[in-house]
Design a protein around this motif. Structure first.
Motif, PDB file in Angstrom:
ATOM      1  N   ALA A 194      -2.011   7.020   8.667  1.00 57.58           N
ATOM      2  CA  ALA A 194      -1.844   6.875   7.223  1.00 57.58           C
ATOM      3  C   ALA A 194      -3.194   6.825   6.528  1.00 57.58           C
ATOM      4  N   THR A 195      -3.165   7.176   5.265  1.00 63.48           N
ATOM      5  CA  THR A 195      -4.310   6.984   4.376  1.00 63.48           C
ATOM      6  C   THR A 195      -3.800   6.228   3.154  1.00 63.48           C
ATOM      7  N   PRO A 196      -4.688   5.663   2.350  1.00 64.07           N
ATOM      8  CA  PRO A 196      -4.200   4.979   1.147  1.00 64.07           C
ATOM      9  C   PRO A 196      -3.370   5.877   0.231  1.00 64.07           C
ATOM     10  N   GLN A 197      -3.504   7.206   0.380  1.00 66.95           N
ATOM     11  CA  GLN A 197      -2.765   8.127  -0.482  1.00 66.95           C
ATOM     12  C   GLN A 197      -1.517   8.719   0.172  1.00 66.95           C
ATOM     13  N   ASP A 198      -1.324   8.560   1.488  1.00 67.48           N
ATOM     14  CA  ASP A 198      -0.226   9.262   2.162  1.00 67.48           C
ATOM     15  C   ASP A 198       0.245   8.483   3.397  1.00 67.48           C
TER      16      ASP A 198
ATOM     17  N   LEU B 187       2.570  -3.878  -9.190  1.00 68.30           N
ATOM     18  CA  LEU B 187       3.256  -3.408  -7.989  1.00 68.30           C
ATOM     19  C   LEU B 187       3.588  -4.564  -7.053  1.00 68.30           C
ATOM     20  N   ALA B 188       2.695  -5.555  -6.947  1.00 70.16           N
ATOM     21  CA  ALA B 188       2.961  -6.706  -6.083  1.00 70.16           C
ATOM     22  C   ALA B 188       4.207  -7.445  -6.537  1.00 70.16           C
ATOM     23  N   ARG B 189       4.371  -7.610  -7.865  1.00 63.90           N
ATOM     24  CA  ARG B 189       5.588  -8.263  -8.372  1.00 63.90           C
ATOM     25  C   ARG B 189       6.823  -7.418  -8.066  1.00 63.90           C
ATOM     26  N   GLN B 190       6.701  -6.103  -8.232  1.00 67.60           N
ATOM     27  CA  GLN B 190       7.836  -5.231  -7.940  1.00 67.60           C
ATOM     28  C   GLN B 190       8.205  -5.273  -6.462  1.00 67.60           C
ATOM     29  N   VAL B 191       7.181  -5.263  -5.610  1.00 66.31           N
ATOM     30  CA  VAL B 191       7.442  -5.336  -4.171  1.00 66.31           C
ATOM     31  C   VAL B 191       8.057  -6.685  -3.807  1.00 66.31           C
ATOM     32  N   GLY B 192       7.570  -7.766  -4.413  1.00 68.42           N
ATOM     33  CA  GLY B 192       8.158  -9.083  -4.158  1.00 68.42           C
ATOM     34  C   GLY B 192       9.621  -9.137  -4.547  1.00 68.42           C
TER      35      GLY B 192
ATOM     36  N   ALA C 148      10.148  10.237   0.202  1.00 70.26           N
ATOM     37  CA  ALA C 148      10.120   9.754  -1.183  1.00 70.26           C
ATOM     38  C   ALA C 148       8.864  10.220  -1.907  1.00 70.26           C
ATOM     39  N   GLY C 149       9.043  10.584  -3.177  1.00 68.26           N
ATOM     40  CA  GLY C 149       7.925  11.001  -3.997  1.00 68.26           C
ATOM     41  C   GLY C 149       7.619  10.054  -5.129  1.00 68.26           C
ATOM     42  N   ASP C 150       8.394   8.967  -5.250  1.00 73.15           N
ATOM     43  CA  ASP C 150       8.157   7.979  -6.300  1.00 73.15           C
ATOM     44  C   ASP C 150       8.629   6.622  -5.806  1.00 73.15           C
ATOM     45  N   THR C 151       8.408   5.590  -6.632  1.00 76.39           N
ATOM     46  CA  THR C 151       8.753   4.240  -6.201  1.00 76.39           C
ATOM     47  C   THR C 151      10.260   4.041  -6.069  1.00 76.39           C
ATOM     48  N   THR C 152      11.055   4.764  -6.867  1.00 80.28           N
ATOM     49  CA  THR C 152      12.514   4.629  -6.766  1.00 80.28           C
ATOM     50  C   THR C 152      13.016   5.103  -5.413  1.00 80.28           C
TER      51      THR C 152
ATOM     52  N   TYR D   5       0.822  -1.207   0.000  1.00 81.07           N
ATOM     53  CA  TYR D   5       0.000   0.000   0.000  1.00 81.07           C
ATOM     54  C   TYR D   5       0.861   1.265   0.000  1.00 81.07           C
ATOM     55  N   VAL D   6       2.048   1.215   0.633  1.00 85.91           N
ATOM     56  CA  VAL D   6       2.970   2.355   0.588  1.00 85.91           C
ATOM     57  C   VAL D   6       3.359   2.652  -0.854  1.00 85.91           C
ATOM     58  N   PHE D   7       3.674   1.614  -1.612  1.00 87.23           N
ATOM     59  CA  PHE D   7       4.063   1.817  -3.003  1.00 87.23           C
ATOM     60  C   PHE D   7       2.863   2.264  -3.847  1.00 87.23           C
ATOM     61  N   GLU D   8       1.681   1.790  -3.524  1.00 89.86           N
ATOM     62  CA  GLU D   8       0.497   2.287  -4.217  1.00 89.86           C
ATOM     63  C   GLU D   8       0.309   3.788  -3.983  1.00 89.86           C
ATOM     64  N   SER D   9       0.682   4.276  -2.779  1.00 86.57           N
ATOM     65  CA  SER D   9       0.479   5.690  -2.464  1.00 86.57           C
ATOM     66  C   SER D   9       1.398   6.603  -3.267  1.00 86.57           C
ATOM     67  N   VAL D  10       2.571   6.106  -3.695  1.00 83.57           N
ATOM     68  CA  VAL D  10       3.480   6.936  -4.494  1.00 83.57           C
ATOM     69  C   VAL D  10       3.380   6.610  -5.979  1.00 83.57           C
ATOM     70  N   ALA D  11       2.602   5.584  -6.334  1.00 81.32           N
ATOM     71  CA  ALA D  11       2.385   5.243  -7.747  1.00 81.32           C
ATOM     72  C   ALA D  11       0.918   4.861  -7.929  1.00 81.32           C
ATOM     73  N   PRO D  12      -0.001   5.834  -7.741  1.00 83.32           N
ATOM     74  CA  PRO D  12      -1.432   5.502  -7.711  1.00 83.32           C
ATOM     75  C   PRO D  12      -1.997   4.963  -9.016  1.00 83.32           C
TER      76      PRO D  12
END
Length: 399
Positions: free
Chosen positions: A369-373, A252-257, A305-309, A238-245
């Motif tokens: 936290a919220t799903p966006q932040d 994203l699940a594959r990237q997180v894995g 962080a402002g993006d997934t990188t 969900y953290v990665f979803e918040s910076v890459a909505p």
């Protein structure tokens, strides 16, 4: 002034490897489920209510895990006192864990999935509770640094399994959930087949008891460090979803894995090096402080962080620091156990530093936290991690 060392049976290197593999099996038993498969399952059954449902599952599961770990640790002490050993609880827990995975797969609504997770936490803790007492019983103090560092094998092995399970989009949820207990059983089997050391819990005559105060301080330090681990293990997707909505969730699940696999592999050689170094030096505090500082820096980077990188780099730094800290802390805490006859019980109580954060972490996430932040949550976790790092300096006694 150092206290007299308690004797331990000398165990060969291959025993340490079998124990490390068993620990990896235990981690495989829970990490893929709690980090990736459970969030995906809850998203499917709860939709926009996924954060509160996941939080409720985590909180009630943590209560069950806390009670189960203390209970099975205490029961394993009684079993050892009667000549039965601890391994029987690991074997029984594996059977119960397989049943609980079947219940998770069959769950069709929020109530069913929460109840299945509660049963799962009881079962997996029957597996986990005896493992560290086995290490305390059967590994000499002068090898505990290396043995504890080998525990770092668990996370990369489990993360690799996680990445494989989500790599194939055609694989069904039931298949994914069936594979995990099978792999856990295979990894634990060598340790189960090895005979335990008789009399490992007997204290030598003249050995001084360590004060409980130091064990509780060390426990508080681990608890504070584990708060971030608990929150991130559940909500990292969900953290990665918040910076890459706009990104697809399965992508994203594959990237997180993949990220989890990389971030859990990198600390392994470092943990072994630092663990061996701390064995030679006979000191663990300086290494704990350094590792904790790296973890704090990683959490701060994630908050900014402002993006997934940027989030991935911060998580990488956090993973390295926290993995080394927690591995060394295991050796640190094992040398503070006050009573050799009560290792299972005391380590079950110490395990509350893993399960209480699983209660507090979701509550913090739910509140901050919220799903966006997630920035405020990550900032608070960085501060708490810093407090846990400093707390180890308050421990005085050692063997």
């Amino acid at each position: 002034m150092p206290l007299p060392a308690l004797s331990r049976p000398a165990r060969p290197t291959w025993f340490l490897l079998a124990f490390a593999l068993a620990n990896a099996g235990g981690v495989i038993g829970y990490l893929p489920l709690l980090t990736l498969l459970l969030p995906l399952k809850i998203h499917a059954v709860a939709g926009d209510a996924r954060i509160p449902v996941l939080s409720l599952a985590a909180i009630l599961g943590a209560v069950a895990a806390s009670a189960g770990n203390v209970l099975f640790g205490w029961l394993s002490d009684r079993s050892v006192a009667r000549g039965g050993g601890r391994r029987r609880f690991v074997a029984g827990g594996l059977v119960a864990t397989a049943v609980s995975y079947a219940l998770v797969a069959a769950a069709q609504g929020p109530v069913a999935i929460v109840l299945a997770i509660v049963l799962f936490q009881l079962a997996i803790n029957a597996v986990l509770a005896p493992l560290l007492p086995i290490m305390a019983d059967e590994v000499a103090d002068e090898r505990k640094g290396v043995a504890a560092a080998l525990l770092a094998l668990g996370n990369p092995a489990a993360a690799f399994v996680s990445a494989l399970l989500v790599a194939d989009e055609t694989m069904g949820d039931a298949t994914r959930l069936a594979i995990i207990p099978l792999l856990a059983t295979l990894a634990l089997l060598p340790l189960l087949l090895l005979r335990g050391e008789a009399g490992a819990t007997a204290a030598p005559s003249g050995a001084a008891m360590l004060p409980r105060r130091d064990l509780w301080i060390a426990a508080a330090a681990r608890l504070l460090m584990q708060l971030a681990s608990s929150a991130l293990s559940l909500y990292l997707l969900y953290v990665f979803e918040s910076v890459a909505p706009g990104e697809r969730q399965l992508t994203l699940a594959r990237q997180v894995g993949t990220l989890l696999t990389i971030c859990y592999v990198i600390p392994l050689p470092l943990a072994l090096l630092v663990g061996r170094w701390s064995d030679r030096a006979g000191r663990r505090k300086p290494f704990l402080l350094g590792a904790g500082a790296v973890a704090v820096a990683g959490l701060a980077a994630m908050a900014l962080a402002g993006d997934t990188t940027g989030a991935a780099i911060g998580f990488g730094a956090y993973s390295v620091g926290s993995a080394i800290f927690l591995a060394l802390h295991s050796a640190f805490a094992l040398q503070l156990l006050p009573d050799p006859r009560r290792r299972g019980r005391d380590l079950g109580l110490l395990n509350l530093t893993n399960t209480i954060p699983a209660l507090i972490g979701p509550l913090l996430t739910w509140t901050l936290a919220t799903p966006q932040d997630f920035a405020l949550l990550l900032t608070v976790l960085a501060v708490l991690t810093a407090l846990g790092t400093v707390a180890v300096m308050l421990v005085r006694a050692r063997r």
